[in-house]
Motif scaffolding. Structure first.
Motif, PDB file in Angstrom:
ATOM      1  N   ALA A 129     -22.378   0.209   8.521  1.00 21.80           N
ATOM      2  CA  ALA A 129     -20.936   0.462   8.540  1.00 21.80           C
ATOM      3  C   ALA A 129     -20.414   0.693   7.129  1.00 21.80           C
ATOM      4  O   ALA A 129     -19.529   1.525   6.896  1.00 21.80           O
ATOM      5  N   ALA A 130     -20.994  -0.034   6.170  1.00 18.67           N
ATOM      6  CA  ALA A 130     -20.594   0.154   4.772  1.00 18.67           C
ATOM      7  C   ALA A 130     -21.270   1.364   4.140  1.00 18.67           C
ATOM      8  O   ALA A 130     -20.741   1.978   3.211  1.00 18.67           O
ATOM      9  N   LEU A 131     -22.467   1.740   4.646  1.00 20.23           N
ATOM     10  CA  LEU A 131     -23.184   2.885   4.088  1.00 20.23           C
ATOM     11  C   LEU A 131     -22.565   4.218   4.500  1.00 20.23           C
ATOM     12  O   LEU A 131     -22.765   5.228   3.822  1.00 20.23           O
ATOM     13  N   GLY A 132     -21.824   4.228   5.605  1.00 23.44           N
ATOM     14  CA  GLY A 132     -21.246   5.467   6.113  1.00 23.44           C
ATOM     15  C   GLY A 132     -20.446   6.243   5.079  1.00 23.44           C
ATOM     16  O   GLY A 132     -20.700   7.439   4.866  1.00 23.44           O
ATOM     17  N   PRO A 133     -19.462   5.599   4.400  1.00 19.72           N
ATOM     18  CA  PRO A 133     -18.686   6.336   3.394  1.00 19.72           C
ATOM     19  C   PRO A 133     -19.542   6.863   2.247  1.00 19.72           C
ATOM     20  O   PRO A 133     -19.297   7.962   1.732  1.00 19.72           O
ATOM     21  N   LEU A 134     -20.559   6.086   1.821  1.00 19.62           N
ATOM     22  CA  LEU A 134     -21.432   6.533   0.731  1.00 19.62           C
ATOM     23  C   LEU A 134     -22.225   7.763   1.156  1.00 19.62           C
ATOM     24  O   LEU A 134     -22.268   8.772   0.441  1.00 19.62           O
ATOM     25  N   LEU A 135     -22.839   7.689   2.327  1.00 19.84           N
ATOM     26  CA  LEU A 135     -23.637   8.807   2.813  1.00 19.84           C
ATOM     27  C   LEU A 135     -22.764  10.031   3.065  1.00 19.84           C
ATOM     28  O   LEU A 135     -23.131  11.159   2.705  1.00 19.84           O
ATOM     29  N   GLY A 136     -21.597   9.814   3.683  1.00 17.53           N
ATOM     30  CA  GLY A 136     -20.696  10.922   3.952  1.00 17.53           C
ATOM     31  C   GLY A 136     -20.195  11.574   2.681  1.00 17.53           C
ATOM     32  O   GLY A 136     -20.116  12.811   2.584  1.00 17.53           O
ATOM     33  N   GLY A 137     -19.858  10.747   1.685  1.00 17.65           N
ATOM     34  CA  GLY A 137     -19.387  11.295   0.419  1.00 17.65           C
ATOM     35  C   GLY A 137     -20.453  12.107  -0.288  1.00 17.65           C
ATOM     36  O   GLY A 137     -20.176  13.189  -0.834  1.00 17.65           O
ATOM     37  N   TRP A 138     -21.684  11.618  -0.280  1.00 21.45           N
ATOM     38  CA  TRP A 138     -22.780  12.338  -0.936  1.00 21.45           C
ATOM     39  C   TRP A 138     -23.089  13.663  -0.239  1.00 21.45           C
ATOM     40  O   TRP A 138     -23.187  14.714  -0.881  1.00 21.45           O
ATOM     41  N   LEU A 139     -23.220  13.622   1.099  1.00 19.37           N
ATOM     42  CA  LEU A 139     -23.557  14.840   1.837  1.00 19.37           C
ATOM     43  C   LEU A 139     -22.447  15.886   1.717  1.00 19.37           C
ATOM     44  O   LEU A 139     -22.719  17.077   1.540  1.00 19.37           O
ATOM     45  N   THR A 140     -21.195  15.429   1.795  1.00 19.58           N
ATOM     46  CA  THR A 140     -20.073  16.361   1.723  1.00 19.58           C
ATOM     47  C   THR A 140     -19.956  16.981   0.341  1.00 19.58           C
ATOM     48  O   THR A 140     -19.689  18.184   0.196  1.00 19.58           O
ATOM     49  N   THR A 141     -20.161  16.159  -0.686  1.00 24.49           N
ATOM     50  CA  THR A 141     -20.023  16.642  -2.062  1.00 24.49           C
ATOM     51  C   THR A 141     -21.200  17.518  -2.479  1.00 24.49           C
ATOM     52  O   THR A 141     -21.022  18.592  -3.072  1.00 24.49           O
ATOM     53  N   GLY A 164      -8.521   5.331  -8.398  1.00 22.52           N
ATOM     54  CA  GLY A 164      -8.889   6.711  -8.676  1.00 22.52           C
ATOM     55  C   GLY A 164     -10.355   7.016  -8.478  1.00 22.52           C
ATOM     56  O   GLY A 164     -10.883   7.998  -9.021  1.00 22.52           O
ATOM     57  N   TYR A 165     -11.054   6.207  -7.677  1.00 17.07           N
ATOM     58  CA  TYR A 165     -12.465   6.466  -7.410  1.00 17.07           C
ATOM     59  C   TYR A 165     -12.618   7.654  -6.477  1.00 17.07           C
ATOM     60  O   TYR A 165     -11.770   7.915  -5.628  1.00 17.07           O
ATOM     61  N   SER A 166     -13.728   8.362  -6.624  1.00 21.98           N
ATOM     62  CA  SER A 166     -14.063   9.404  -5.652  1.00 21.98           C
ATOM     63  C   SER A 166     -14.605   8.738  -4.386  1.00 21.98           C
ATOM     64  O   SER A 166     -14.875   7.528  -4.363  1.00 21.98           O
ATOM     65  N   ALA A 167     -14.776   9.560  -3.341  1.00 18.33           N
ATOM     66  CA  ALA A 167     -15.330   9.021  -2.095  1.00 18.33           C
ATOM     67  C   ALA A 167     -16.726   8.451  -2.332  1.00 18.33           C
ATOM     68  O   ALA A 167     -17.088   7.402  -1.796  1.00 18.33           O
ATOM     69  N   PHE A 168     -17.512   9.142  -3.150  1.00 14.92           N
ATOM     70  CA  PHE A 168     -18.873   8.669  -3.425  1.00 14.92           C
ATOM     71  C   PHE A 168     -18.856   7.373  -4.226  1.00 14.92           C
ATOM     72  O   PHE A 168     -19.622   6.441  -3.937  1.00 14.92           O
ATOM     73  N   GLN A 169     -17.982   7.278  -5.236  1.00 13.03           N
ATOM     74  CA  GLN A 169     -17.886   6.056  -6.031  1.00 13.03           C
ATOM     75  C   GLN A 169     -17.433   4.877  -5.167  1.00 13.03           C
ATOM     76  O   GLN A 169     -17.917   3.753  -5.331  1.00 13.03           O
ATOM     77  N   THR A 170     -16.518   5.152  -4.245  1.00 15.32           N
ATOM     78  CA  THR A 170     -16.079   4.108  -3.310  1.00 15.32           C
ATOM     79  C   THR A 170     -17.255   3.612  -2.474  1.00 15.32           C
ATOM     80  O   THR A 170     -17.438   2.408  -2.268  1.00 15.32           O
ATOM     81  N   GLY A 171     -18.058   4.554  -2.006  1.00 15.87           N
ATOM     82  CA  GLY A 171     -19.230   4.180  -1.227  1.00 15.87           C
ATOM     83  C   GLY A 171     -20.216   3.347  -2.028  1.00 15.87           C
ATOM     84  O   GLY A 171     -20.848   2.438  -1.491  1.00 15.87           O
ATOM     85  N   VAL A 172     -20.359   3.645  -3.331  1.00 13.46           N
ATOM     86  CA  VAL A 172     -21.269   2.880  -4.182  1.00 13.46           C
ATOM     87  C   VAL A 172     -20.803   1.427  -4.287  1.00 13.46           C
ATOM     88  O   VAL A 172     -21.613   0.491  -4.219  1.00 13.46           O
ATOM     89  N   VAL A 173     -19.498   1.210  -4.450  1.00 12.40           N
ATOM     90  CA  VAL A 173     -18.979  -0.157  -4.528  1.00 12.40           C
ATOM     91  C   VAL A 173     -19.200  -0.882  -3.199  1.00 12.40           C
ATOM     92  O   VAL A 173     -19.603  -2.054  -3.166  1.00 12.40           O
ATOM     93  N   LEU A 174     -18.954  -0.189  -2.090  1.00 16.97           N
ATOM     94  CA  LEU A 174     -19.151  -0.800  -0.778  1.00 16.97           C
ATOM     95  C   LEU A 174     -20.622  -1.076  -0.485  1.00 16.97           C
ATOM     96  O   LEU A 174     -20.944  -1.799   0.462  1.00 16.97           O
ATOM     97  N   LEU A 175     -21.507  -0.520  -1.314  1.00 16.74           N
ATOM     98  CA  LEU A 175     -22.932  -0.784  -1.158  1.00 16.74           C
ATOM     99  C   LEU A 175     -23.234  -2.278  -1.338  1.00 16.74           C
ATOM    100  O   LEU A 175     -24.228  -2.785  -0.803  1.00 16.74           O
ATOM    101  N   ALA A 176     -22.372  -2.973  -2.071  1.00 17.69           N
ATOM    102  CA  ALA A 176     -22.551  -4.427  -2.230  1.00 17.69           C
ATOM    103  C   ALA A 176     -22.464  -5.120  -0.878  1.00 17.69           C
ATOM    104  O   ALA A 176     -23.216  -6.067  -0.597  1.00 17.69           O
ATOM    105  N   LEU A 177     -21.553  -4.665  -0.033  1.00 20.76           N
ATOM    106  CA  LEU A 177     -21.417  -5.222   1.312  1.00 20.76           C
ATOM    107  C   LEU A 177     -22.685  -4.957   2.125  1.00 20.76           C
ATOM    108  O   LEU A 177     -23.229  -5.853   2.782  1.00 20.76           O
ATOM    109  N   ALA A 178     -23.166  -3.718   2.065  1.00 23.64           N
ATOM    110  CA  ALA A 178     -24.373  -3.356   2.813  1.00 23.64           C
ATOM    111  C   ALA A 178     -25.578  -4.157   2.328  1.00 23.64           C
ATOM    112  O   ALA A 178     -26.394  -4.625   3.128  1.00 23.64           O
TER     113      ALA A 178
END
Length: 548
Positions: A168-180, A337-351
């Motif tokens: 659930a926490a990896l979703g934004p990171l993966l989505g941000g990377w693939l989209t970017t 001011g984080y990007s979607a990918f940077q947000t996902g990296v921070v949420l990686l702590a949860l994952a």
């Protein structure tokens, strides 16, 4: 004595004692768990991965904001409304078969989504993805319940729970990377090869199981009533803020060429329909249970204390568990001011915390009961969320939030997995599909209700604090109303643009502070839900640790 020694030697040299799987069979079971967990990760990631891809989808397909909203929410709506039906269908038709069918439907829908050339086709593909996901989630639980026993079951559910929380926490990171890096279409395209691996692995590594008595008939009336009831209830919960809890907002419900024509919001109507549908559903199930006919839900399951009380606790805990994932990404991107990918990296702590919990849970489970782990997990969740409520500031760096998210992730890994195991521990194997579907539905209803409440809290506090700051600064009422509406309607997305303009930089600071305050209040509310969930877990008693 010599004969006894020979007998003991023969027993020790045998490959396995009765009821104990051989080494190769045991290895096959654990590899099968990896395949099941991979399938579950697909459906969980797809509930969050689209969130960060929506801006690119809007630009590419030229869809309206209403269509963009349905791209995100139709998946959850279809998914939640079919969980109970699919769980019961798995008992009847075979759990492995239904899981594989769900993965196939999910893959085909992902192809349609990746190739979509309009908002309507993408929404339709997302709805079909919801069907595939609903076939897979409860079936995954019933497969685990039928495959593992004793301490192995606790470990298996621990891995399953870590998969839920972590992905659930990896979703934004993966989505941000693939989209970017590639395209939003790859957010769906990645599902295709992974689904193929799941389908092949299922037939190689997972045994089939079903309820023999389920072949006697089908409760079509119960299936229709439960789908309508749960679907209407979830619609009301997730759409209340958009369409209005009582009277219609400026955003009107539109389906195809038809638009909701009344001033009364569709949300209270949905609640009435949902409540009526579920009431009739229960009455129909009572009649069918009493007559000994096949039913969608065996109400006798609720006479099992661990099942009944565990579902109540699971629903309450879910109110606060994932509401944080709704508010924090908005804060990271629009305040820090984080990007979607940077947000996902921070949420990686949860994952990371959630995945770590599977190993820690297995170690602690050797000496402590599953219910102890449930309560420990909820306490850690409270510590993580309450810490964010207390410490978050508009200028907080990532190293303030990341440790708290890590602690929260460990708590999710403990509580989600072990509470699921407690709910299903005393459910007969042949009724695992019904039990799993009920448990999954309870969690989805709780999660939808929690996001509805926390979303309302977040935007109400945001609007009130921002309006008060502008009033103190002497901003005229008409301008103030326009600014507050713009910030609320965009969920804070206009704040970076305000900050970039020197003439509105001060206003942007007020908006950032208001969103920070709103995120803190939302986190405090979520921690309050979890405290209630911790109290609800007391009804589970204390189970003695059982060792096979």
């Amino acid at each position: 004595m010599e004969g006894e020694s020979i007998l003991l030697s023969m027993l020790s040299d045998s490959p396995a004692t009765p009821g104990t799987p051989s080494a190769s069979a045991s290895r096959r079971r654990w590899l099968g768990l990896v395949i099941i967990s991979l399938g579950v990760s697909l459906i969980i990631v797809d509930s969050t991965i689209v969130n960060v891809a929506v801006p690119s989808i809007i630009d590419d397909l030229g869809i309206t904001s209403s269509q963009a909203q349905w791209v995100q929410e139709v998946y959850t709506l279809v998914f939640a409304s079919l969980l109970l039906v699919c769980g019961r269908l798995a008992d009847r038709s075979g759990r492995r078969r239904l899981f594989a069918l769900g993965a196939l439907i999910f893959a085909l829908a992902s192809v349609l989504a990746a190739l979509a050339d309009s908002g309507a086709s993408l929404i339709a593909a997302r709805a079909v993805q919801g069907v595939g996901g609903a076939l897979m989630l409860p079936t995954s639980l019933s497969l685990l319940n039928a495959t593992f026993r004793g301490r192995d079951r606790g470990i298996a559910f621990g891995i399953w729970g870590a998969t839920i929380g972590g992905t659930a926490a990896l979703g934004p990171l993966l989505g941000g990377w693939l989209t970017t890096a590639f395209s939003w279409r790859w957010a769906f395209g990645i599902n295709i090869p992974l689904s193929a691996v799941v389908i092949i692995g299922l037939f190689l590594l997972v045994d089939e199981s079903r309820d023999p008595s389920a072949a006697r008939g089908v409760d079509w009336r119960g299936a229709i009533l439960s789908t309508i009831g749960f679907g209407a209830l979830v619609f009301g919960l997730i759409e209340g803020r958009t369409y209005g809890w009582l009277t219609s907002t400026d955003t009107l419900l539109s389906i195809g060429g038809w638009t909701w024509p009344w001033t009364l919001s569709p949300v209270p109507v949905a609640f009435v329909v949902g409540g009526a549908g579920l009431t009739i559903f229960v009455l129909v199930q009572r009649v069918r249970n009493a007559a000994g006919r096949v039913s969608m839900l065996d109400l006798d399951l609720f006479t099992i204390p661990s099942f009944r009380n565990g579902n109540i606790a699971a629903a309450i805990v879910s109110l606060g568990e994932f509401g944080l994932l709704f508010a924090l990404p908005l804060w990271f991107q629009n305040v820090r001011g984080y990007s979607a990918f940077q947000t996902g990296v921070v949420l990686l702590a949860l994952a990371t915390g959630s995945f770590l919990a599977s190993g820690l849970g297995a170690a602690i489970g050797r000496t402590r009961s599953p219910i102890f782990l449930v309560r420990l997990g909820i306490v850690l969740e409270i510590v993580g969320i309450a810490g964010i409520a207390l410490l978050l500031r508009a200028d907080s760096a990532w190293f303030v939030t990341a440790p708290l998210l890590f602690v929260y992730g460990i708590g999710v890994g403990f509580a989600t997995a072990q509470l699921t195991g407690v709910v299903l521990a005393d459910v007969p194997v042949e009724r695992s599909g019904q039990g799993s579907g009920t448990q999954s539905t309870a969690r989805q209803i709780g999660s939808a209700f929690g996001i509805a409440v926390l979303g309302t809290v977040l935007f109400s506090v945001l609007g009130a604090r921002f309006d008060a700051s502008l009033a103190d600064a002497g901003v005229p009422e008409q301008t103030r109303t326009q600014l507050v509406t713009a910030v609320k309607d965009s969920a804070g997305a206009v704040i970076p643009a305000l900050a970039a303009d020197p003439s509105t930089a001060t206003i942007a600071e007020d908006a950032q502070q208001a969103l920070t305050d709103a995120t803190r209040v939302s986190a405090a509310t979520a921690s309050g839900f979890l405290v209630v969930g911790l109290l609800a877990s007391l009804s589970l008693g204390e189970r003695r640790r059982r060792v096979d």
